[in-house]
Design an enzyme around this catalytic site. Structure first.
Site, short mmCIF file in Angstrom:
data_model
loop_
_atom_site.label_atom_id
_atom_site.label_comp_id
_atom_site.label_asym_id
_atom_site.label_seq_id
_atom_site.Cartn_x
_atom_site.Cartn_y
_atom_site.Cartn_z
N LEU A 152 0.86 -1.17 0.00
CA LEU A 152 0.00 0.00 0.00
C LEU A 152 0.90 1.23 0.00
O LEU A 152 1.98 1.22 0.59
CB LEU A 152 -0.90 0.03 1.24
CG LEU A 152 -1.99 -1.04 1.38
CD1 LEU A 152 -2.72 -0.86 2.70
CD2 LEU A 152 -2.96 -0.98 0.22
N ASP A 153 0.44 2.30 -0.63
CA ASP A 153 1.17 3.56 -0.55
C ASP A 153 1.32 3.97 0.90
O ASP A 153 0.48 3.63 1.75
CB ASP A 153 0.41 4.67 -1.29
CG ASP A 153 0.35 4.45 -2.79
OD1 ASP A 153 1.15 3.66 -3.30
OD2 ASP A 153 -0.52 5.07 -3.43
N ARG A 154 2.34 4.73 1.20
CA ARG A 154 2.58 5.18 2.56
C ARG A 154 1.36 5.88 3.15
O ARG A 154 1.00 5.67 4.30
CB ARG A 154 3.79 6.12 2.61
CG ARG A 154 4.05 6.72 3.99
CD ARG A 154 5.30 7.58 3.99
NE ARG A 154 5.17 8.77 3.15
CZ ARG A 154 4.63 9.92 3.58
NH1 ARG A 154 4.16 10.02 4.82
NH2 ARG A 154 4.57 10.96 2.78
N THR A 156 -1.76 5.55 2.40
CA THR A 156 -2.98 4.75 2.36
C THR A 156 -3.04 3.82 3.56
O THR A 156 -2.03 3.26 3.99
CB THR A 156 -3.04 3.93 1.06
OG1 THR A 156 -2.91 4.80 -0.06
CG2 THR A 156 -4.33 3.15 0.95
N HIS A 256 -0.12 4.41 -7.44
CA HIS A 256 -1.03 5.55 -7.31
C HIS A 256 -2.24 5.43 -8.24
O HIS A 256 -2.87 6.43 -8.58
CB HIS A 256 -0.32 6.88 -7.59
CG HIS A 256 0.72 7.24 -6.59
ND1 HIS A 256 1.41 8.44 -6.63
CD2 HIS A 256 1.19 6.58 -5.50
CE1 HIS A 256 2.26 8.49 -5.63
NE2 HIS A 256 2.16 7.37 -4.92
#
Length: 404
Positions: A152-154, A156, A256
């Protein structure tokens, strides 16, 4: 830089709602990347890394803090070749992350399913090392070696799968890469999202790896996301601050992807510091791909240096001044040990965005895992925007369980 992992013991402490790491001496080791071949050492540092100013990197190379292949003292004009290993020793300052714990959704003998807090990176990367999911779990479980199966993105939050053994990791990653897994995210986006099921198939290209900027481009990688509005909240006094809660079903896994597709559709995540940043994308916020890449990169590169990275969602009379002060940026002070520029603490709006991985389900019926709704997506959260109480508009279809 990619790390050939040295062994260090982190020293954590908690303060003002943040998890912090005491600064420590650290050596980065990285193999030459293909795009670095034939470039000078100083050009690589200036093009790829933005943690510290140009003057710092020039001094570090001149002082011998940067070596090639563990022994060769480098110069600013040293040419990097295929197979070279660059080592950079420095006094490392990590940004703080939220003090919220890593939630456990499920655990058995081979797998841990976690609810990742927003603002916490999964792997050590960039300025983050010990303040990452992997290193925090390693420290909390006395040397346990976490094997993440998805990312997961940081910024998120939500579901992640951490394997306990290589075999379990291979099995889960194989499932996650197949077409048998349905992934469901929630997002809070600007404005009234369109009715019905919306399929976005715009390809996505990495525009600046250094800044983490991705955009819709015809020569990008295939990306497909299905969106459906769950609810809409009309702000009673500031219509521009109205928002929708949207369920997102990514059918591919580009970096993203959900954030970029929502921006392209004209409904970026309300507190996204990149894709709803009016100082970066101007007033149209990049809808339909508007804006020249070079101009956007130039404006984005200033964020967190001499300007605050903040989403358009925060520009109102009450919040602008507060967030301009309560946000991570260079303070003008330097470390007494290494003379590195020091950053202020991140503001609450920088510790995460309104994007949450809520549910993963094996469509063949093997398993499913789900978290609770984050506060910002709940009916309570929806009814408490800003200073007044607005109207929550929700159709009968949207109130029910969605079928894709």
């Amino acid at each position: 830089m990619d790390q050939l992992r040295p062994v260090y013991t982190p020293e954590y402490y908690f303060e003002y709602g943040l998890r912090r790491v005491v600064p420590y001496n650290y050596t980065y080791n990285t193999f030459c990347k293909e795009r670095w071949r034939g470039k000078t050492l100083i050009d690589i540092f200036l093009e790829e890394f933005r943690d510290r100013p140009e003057e710092y990197y020039r001094k570090a190379i001149a002082a011998g803090s940067v070596t090639i292949n563990g022994k060769e003292r480098s110069t600013l004009d040293t040419i990097i070749k295929d197979g070279d290993i660059i080592s950079h020793t420095l006094h490392r300052h990590e940004p703080p992350v939220t003090e919220k714990p890593i939630g456990i959704v499920h655990e058995d003998e081979s797998l841990i399913v976690i609810n990742k807090p927003s603002g916490m990176p999964v792997h050590p990367a960039g300025r983050y090392n010990f303040n990452s999911v992997i290193e925090i779990m390693r420290a909390e479980r006395n040397g346990f070696n976490p094997l993440p199966c998805n990312r997961l993105d940081r910024l998120t939050s939500g579901l992640m799968f951490i394997a306990k053994t290589p075999k379990a990791a291979d099995e889960m990653m194989g499932q996650l890469k197949s077409r048998t897994i349905k992934k469901t995210y929630l997002a809070r986006v600007m404005g009234r999202f369109p009715d019905g099921k919306i399929l976005c198939t715009e390809p996505i290209l990495s525009i600046s790896p250094k800044l983490g900027l991705n955009r819709v481009r015809a020569n990008g990688k295939t990306a497909r996301t299905i969106f459906r509005r769950l609810s809409y909240r009309l702000h009673p006094t500031h219509p521009s601050r109205s928002y929708s809660i949207v369920e997102c079903l990514p059918l591919t896994g580009r970096t993203h992807q959900i954030r970029v597709h929502l921006q392209w559709l004209g409904h970026p995540i309300t507190n996204d510091p990149i894709y709803s940043n009016g100082k970066v994308f101007t007033i149209d916020l990049g809808k339909g791909g508007a804006g020249e890449d070079e101009d956007i990169i130039a404006r984005l590169s200033r964020m967190g240096k001499d300007e605050v990275a903040a989403a358009l969602d925060y520009y109102d009379d009450m919040m602008e001044d507060y967030n301009s002060r309560k946000a991570e940026k260079m303070t003008g002070e330097v470390c007494s040990v290494c003379e590195a520029p020091l950053y202020s603490d991140p503001g609450e709006h920088e510790l995460g965005i309104y994007l949450h991985a809520k549910r993963y389900e094996c469509v063949e019926g093997g398993w499913s895992f789900e978290t609770e709704k984050p506060e910002w997506a709940s009916e309570e959260g929806v009814s408490e925007l800003g200073n007044g109480v607005g109207d929550l508009e929700q159709s009968q279809e949207e109130a029910g369980t969605l079928r894709w």
